[in-house]
Design a protein around this motif. Structure first.
Motif, PDB file in Angstrom:
ATOM      1  N   ARG A 134      31.485 -21.278  22.508  1.00 24.19           N
ATOM      2  CA  ARG A 134      31.892 -20.894  23.859  1.00 24.19           C
ATOM      3  C   ARG A 134      30.819 -20.132  24.620  1.00 24.19           C
ATOM      4  O   ARG A 134      31.013 -19.790  25.774  1.00 24.19           O
ATOM      5  CB  ARG A 134      33.155 -20.048  23.774  1.00 24.19           C
ATOM      6  CG  ARG A 134      34.297 -20.839  23.198  1.00 24.19           C
ATOM      7  CD  ARG A 134      35.579 -20.098  23.259  1.00 24.19           C
ATOM      8  NE  ARG A 134      36.644 -20.970  22.825  1.00 24.19           N
ATOM      9  CZ  ARG A 134      37.557 -20.623  21.961  1.00 24.19           C
ATOM     10  NH1 ARG A 134      37.555 -19.436  21.445  1.00 24.19           N
ATOM     11  NH2 ARG A 134      38.487 -21.477  21.621  1.00 24.19           N
ATOM     12  N   LEU A 135      29.715 -19.849  23.977  1.00 26.83           N
ATOM     13  CA  LEU A 135      28.637 -19.131  24.647  1.00 26.83           C
ATOM     14  C   LEU A 135      27.902 -20.064  25.602  1.00 26.83           C
ATOM     15  O   LEU A 135      27.727 -21.242  25.308  1.00 26.83           O
ATOM     16  CB  LEU A 135      27.647 -18.570  23.627  1.00 26.83           C
ATOM     17  CG  LEU A 135      28.165 -17.482  22.695  1.00 26.83           C
ATOM     18  CD1 LEU A 135      27.086 -17.085  21.698  1.00 26.83           C
ATOM     19  CD2 LEU A 135      28.631 -16.276  23.481  1.00 26.83           C
ATOM     20  N   PRO A 136      27.453 -19.542  26.738  1.00 22.98           N
ATOM     21  CA  PRO A 136      26.697 -20.392  27.653  1.00 22.98           C
ATOM     22  C   PRO A 136      25.348 -20.777  27.053  1.00 22.98           C
ATOM     23  O   PRO A 136      24.795 -20.065  26.206  1.00 22.98           O
ATOM     24  CB  PRO A 136      26.522 -19.522  28.900  1.00 22.98           C
ATOM     25  CG  PRO A 136      26.764 -18.133  28.458  1.00 22.98           C
ATOM     26  CD  PRO A 136      27.661 -18.193  27.260  1.00 22.98           C
ATOM     27  N   GLY A 137      24.805 -21.878  27.495  1.00 25.80           N
ATOM     28  CA  GLY A 137      23.546 -22.393  26.960  1.00 25.80           C
ATOM     29  C   GLY A 137      22.383 -21.436  27.112  1.00 25.80           C
ATOM     30  O   GLY A 137      21.516 -21.367  26.249  1.00 25.80           O
ATOM     31  N   TRP A 138      22.344 -20.674  28.210  1.00 21.30           N
ATOM     32  CA  TRP A 138      21.233 -19.756  28.414  1.00 21.30           C
ATOM     33  C   TRP A 138      21.214 -18.654  27.363  1.00 21.30           C
ATOM     34  O   TRP A 138      20.160 -18.131  27.035  1.00 21.30           O
ATOM     35  CB  TRP A 138      21.237 -19.168  29.825  1.00 21.30           C
ATOM     36  CG  TRP A 138      22.423 -18.315  30.169  1.00 21.30           C
ATOM     37  CD1 TRP A 138      23.579 -18.713  30.768  1.00 21.30           C
ATOM     38  CD2 TRP A 138      22.551 -16.912  29.941  1.00 21.30           C
ATOM     39  NE1 TRP A 138      24.429 -17.658  30.922  1.00 21.30           N
ATOM     40  CE2 TRP A 138      23.823 -16.526  30.422  1.00 21.30           C
ATOM     41  CE3 TRP A 138      21.737 -15.938  29.375  1.00 21.30           C
ATOM     42  CZ2 TRP A 138      24.293 -15.221  30.362  1.00 21.30           C
ATOM     43  CZ3 TRP A 138      22.203 -14.633  29.315  1.00 21.30           C
ATOM     44  CH2 TRP A 138      23.466 -14.285  29.803  1.00 21.30           C
ATOM     45  N   MET A 139      22.381 -18.290  26.806  1.00 17.96           N
ATOM     46  CA  MET A 139      22.419 -17.273  25.749  1.00 17.96           C
ATOM     47  C   MET A 139      21.928 -17.840  24.418  1.00 17.96           C
ATOM     48  O   MET A 139      21.311 -17.134  23.632  1.00 17.96           O
ATOM     49  CB  MET A 139      23.835 -16.729  25.567  1.00 17.96           C
ATOM     50  CG  MET A 139      24.216 -15.686  26.576  1.00 17.96           C
ATOM     51  SD  MET A 139      25.857 -15.024  26.278  1.00 17.96           S
ATOM     52  CE  MET A 139      25.609 -14.134  24.766  1.00 17.96           C
ATOM     53  N   LYS A 140      22.194 -19.116  24.181  1.00 19.53           N
ATOM     54  CA  LYS A 140      21.819 -19.727  22.908  1.00 19.53           C
ATOM     55  C   LYS A 140      20.383 -20.239  22.894  1.00 19.53           C
ATOM     56  O   LYS A 140      19.856 -20.547  21.837  1.00 19.53           O
ATOM     57  CB  LYS A 140      22.764 -20.889  22.596  1.00 19.53           C
ATOM     58  CG  LYS A 140      24.201 -20.443  22.408  1.00 19.53           C
ATOM     59  CD  LYS A 140      25.082 -21.567  21.937  1.00 19.53           C
ATOM     60  CE  LYS A 140      25.703 -22.311  23.069  1.00 19.53           C
ATOM     61  NZ  LYS A 140      26.697 -23.298  22.638  1.00 19.53           N
ATOM     62  N   SER A 141      19.760 -20.298  24.044  1.00 15.50           N
ATOM     63  CA  SER A 141      18.411 -20.835  24.146  1.00 15.50           C
ATOM     64  C   SER A 141      17.394 -19.917  23.461  1.00 15.50           C
ATOM     65  O   SER A 141      17.429 -18.695  23.616  1.00 15.50           O
ATOM     66  CB  SER A 141      18.037 -20.998  25.618  1.00 15.50           C
ATOM     67  OG  SER A 141      16.683 -21.334  25.753  1.00 15.50           O
ATOM     68  N   ALA A 142      16.499 -20.516  22.721  1.00 13.52           N
ATOM     69  CA  ALA A 142      15.463 -19.737  22.036  1.00 13.52           C
ATOM     70  C   ALA A 142      14.530 -19.062  23.034  1.00 13.52           C
ATOM     71  O   ALA A 142      13.987 -17.990  22.753  1.00 13.52           O
ATOM     72  CB  ALA A 142      14.668 -20.639  21.100  1.00 13.52           C
ATOM     73  N   ALA A 143      14.351 -19.642  24.208  1.00 18.14           N
ATOM     74  CA  ALA A 143      13.467 -19.063  25.219  1.00 18.14           C
ATOM     75  C   ALA A 143      13.999 -17.728  25.740  1.00 18.14           C
ATOM     76  O   ALA A 143      13.219 -16.873  26.158  1.00 18.14           O
ATOM     77  CB  ALA A 143      13.290 -20.036  26.385  1.00 18.14           C
ATOM     78  N   ASN A 144      15.310 -17.535  25.702  1.00 16.70           N
ATOM     79  CA  ASN A 144      15.924 -16.308  26.214  1.00 16.70           C
ATOM     80  C   ASN A 144      16.331 -15.340  25.106  1.00 16.70           C
ATOM     81  O   ASN A 144      16.937 -14.311  25.388  1.00 16.70           O
ATOM     82  CB  ASN A 144      17.159 -16.643  27.048  1.00 16.70           C
ATOM     83  CG  ASN A 144      16.840 -17.510  28.223  1.00 16.70           C
ATOM     84  OD1 ASN A 144      15.760 -17.400  28.794  1.00 16.70           O
ATOM     85  ND2 ASN A 144      17.754 -18.387  28.585  1.00 16.70           N
ATOM     86  N   ARG A 145      16.037 -15.656  23.859  1.00 17.90           N
ATOM     87  CA  ARG A 145      16.528 -14.874  22.734  1.00 17.90           C
ATOM     88  C   ARG A 145      16.123 -13.402  22.831  1.00 17.90           C
ATOM     89  O   ARG A 145      16.959 -12.515  22.656  1.00 17.90           O
ATOM     90  CB  ARG A 145      16.044 -15.463  21.419  1.00 17.90           C
ATOM     91  CG  ARG A 145      16.586 -14.716  20.213  1.00 17.90           C
ATOM     92  CD  ARG A 145      16.181 -15.360  18.926  1.00 17.90           C
ATOM     93  NE  ARG A 145      16.822 -16.676  18.858  1.00 17.90           N
ATOM     94  CZ  ARG A 145      16.672 -17.517  17.852  1.00 17.90           C
ATOM     95  NH1 ARG A 145      15.903 -17.213  16.841  1.00 17.90           N
ATOM     96  NH2 ARG A 145      17.274 -18.672  17.855  1.00 17.90           N
ATOM     97  N   THR A 146      14.869 -13.104  23.127  1.00 22.63           N
ATOM     98  CA  THR A 146      14.397 -11.719  23.168  1.00 22.63           C
ATOM     99  C   THR A 146      15.102 -10.934  24.272  1.00 22.63           C
ATOM    100  O   THR A 146      15.553  -9.801  24.045  1.00 22.63           O
ATOM    101  CB  THR A 146      12.874 -11.676  23.396  1.00 22.63           C
ATOM    102  OG1 THR A 146      12.248 -12.491  22.413  1.00 22.63           O
ATOM    103  CG2 THR A 146      12.345 -10.266  23.292  1.00 22.63           C
ATOM    104  N   ALA A 147      15.219 -11.515  25.450  1.00 22.42           N
ATOM    105  CA  ALA A 147      15.874 -10.832  26.565  1.00 22.42           C
ATOM    106  C   ALA A 147      17.352 -10.589  26.275  1.00 22.42           C
ATOM    107  O   ALA A 147      17.882  -9.514  26.573  1.00 22.42           O
ATOM    108  CB  ALA A 147      15.713 -11.643  27.844  1.00 22.42           C
ATOM    109  N   VAL A 148      18.019 -11.572  25.675  1.00 26.71           N
ATOM    110  CA  VAL A 148      19.441 -11.424  25.350  1.00 26.71           C
ATOM    111  C   VAL A 148      19.622 -10.359  24.269  1.00 26.71           C
ATOM    112  O   VAL A 148      20.548  -9.538  24.343  1.00 26.71           O
ATOM    113  CB  VAL A 148      20.046 -12.779  24.915  1.00 26.71           C
ATOM    114  CG1 VAL A 148      21.453 -12.603  24.373  1.00 26.71           C
ATOM    115  CG2 VAL A 148      20.048 -13.749  26.084  1.00 26.71           C
ATOM    116  N   GLU A 149      18.735 -10.325  23.278  1.00 20.65           N
ATOM    117  CA  GLU A 149      18.815  -9.297  22.238  1.00 20.65           C
ATOM    118  C   GLU A 149      18.653  -7.902  22.831  1.00 20.65           C
ATOM    119  O   GLU A 149      19.377  -6.981  22.460  1.00 20.65           O
ATOM    120  CB  GLU A 149      17.741  -9.535  21.170  1.00 20.65           C
ATOM    121  CG  GLU A 149      18.051 -10.657  20.218  1.00 20.65           C
ATOM    122  CD  GLU A 149      16.945 -10.858  19.186  1.00 20.65           C
ATOM    123  OE1 GLU A 149      16.101  -9.956  19.009  1.00 20.65           O
ATOM    124  OE2 GLU A 149      16.937 -11.924  18.558  1.00 20.65           O
TER     125      GLU A 149
END
Length: 175
Positions: A147-162
């Motif tokens: 159910r998570l949006p794609g931008w959260m699961k994307s490896a490109a955004n991993r550092t920012a989301v963390e």
């Protein structure tokens, strides 16, 4: 199978948002809902029903009101019965029980990141930071990750989301 209106008015736990609004427990937004598909008395075509919503405060009574709907074809006006019901949309950063905005939310460059509580933020952080995620796309349909949006699961955004999730966990610990 539930109808679309029924899914919108009932939460995942079966709690009725209509009941919450009538009890005065709902502090989120309200919207006017008609009883069904309305037709013109003169020509039988569909009516254009004005959409109205109200902000969360002050709470609004859920009694019936009348709206003037206009026919799409002959422009005749007909009063239509409607009622105020709590408005809740899946994925909004709001508490599904009371409609209040969540305290643990943060705007990112891609969207709003939110969590219900510290445990939820920690679970999200653990899943996002995990290097051993399945690469074959085998995420179970009921799992949180599905159910998570794609931008959260994307490896490109991993550092920012963390980093954002870390700030949410810190904010939750300070409560």
């Amino acid at each position: 199978m539930q109808s679309r209106v029924r899914r919108r008015l009932f939460g995942a736990d079966g709690a009725s948002y209509e009941r919450a609004g009538s009890n005065g427990d709902w502090y989120g937004a309200f919207t006017l809902v008609t009883s069904g598909s309305e037709r013109c008395d003169k020509c039988g075509n569909g009516l254009t029903i004005p959409k109205r919503s109200r902000p969360s405060f002050p709470p609004v009574a859920t009694h019936a009101v009348s709206l003037d709907a206009q026919c799409e074809t002959c422009a005749a006006v007909k009063p239509v019965a409607a009622r105020w019901v709590p408005r809740f949309q899946q994925g909004e950063p709001r508490d599904p029980a009371f409609g209040c905005a969540l305290y643990l939310q943060e705007e990112t460059g891609r969207g709003t990141l939110w969590a219900y509580n510290r445990a939820h933020a920690l679970a999200l952080l653990e899943w996002i930071a995990s290097p051993a995620r399945s690469r074959d796309g085998a995420i179970l349909p009921g799992a949180m990750a599905s159910r998570l949006p794609g931008w959260m699961k994307s490896a490109a955004n991993r550092t920012a989301v963390e980093k954002s999730l870390g700030r949410l966990v810190a904010r939750a610990a300070a409560i």
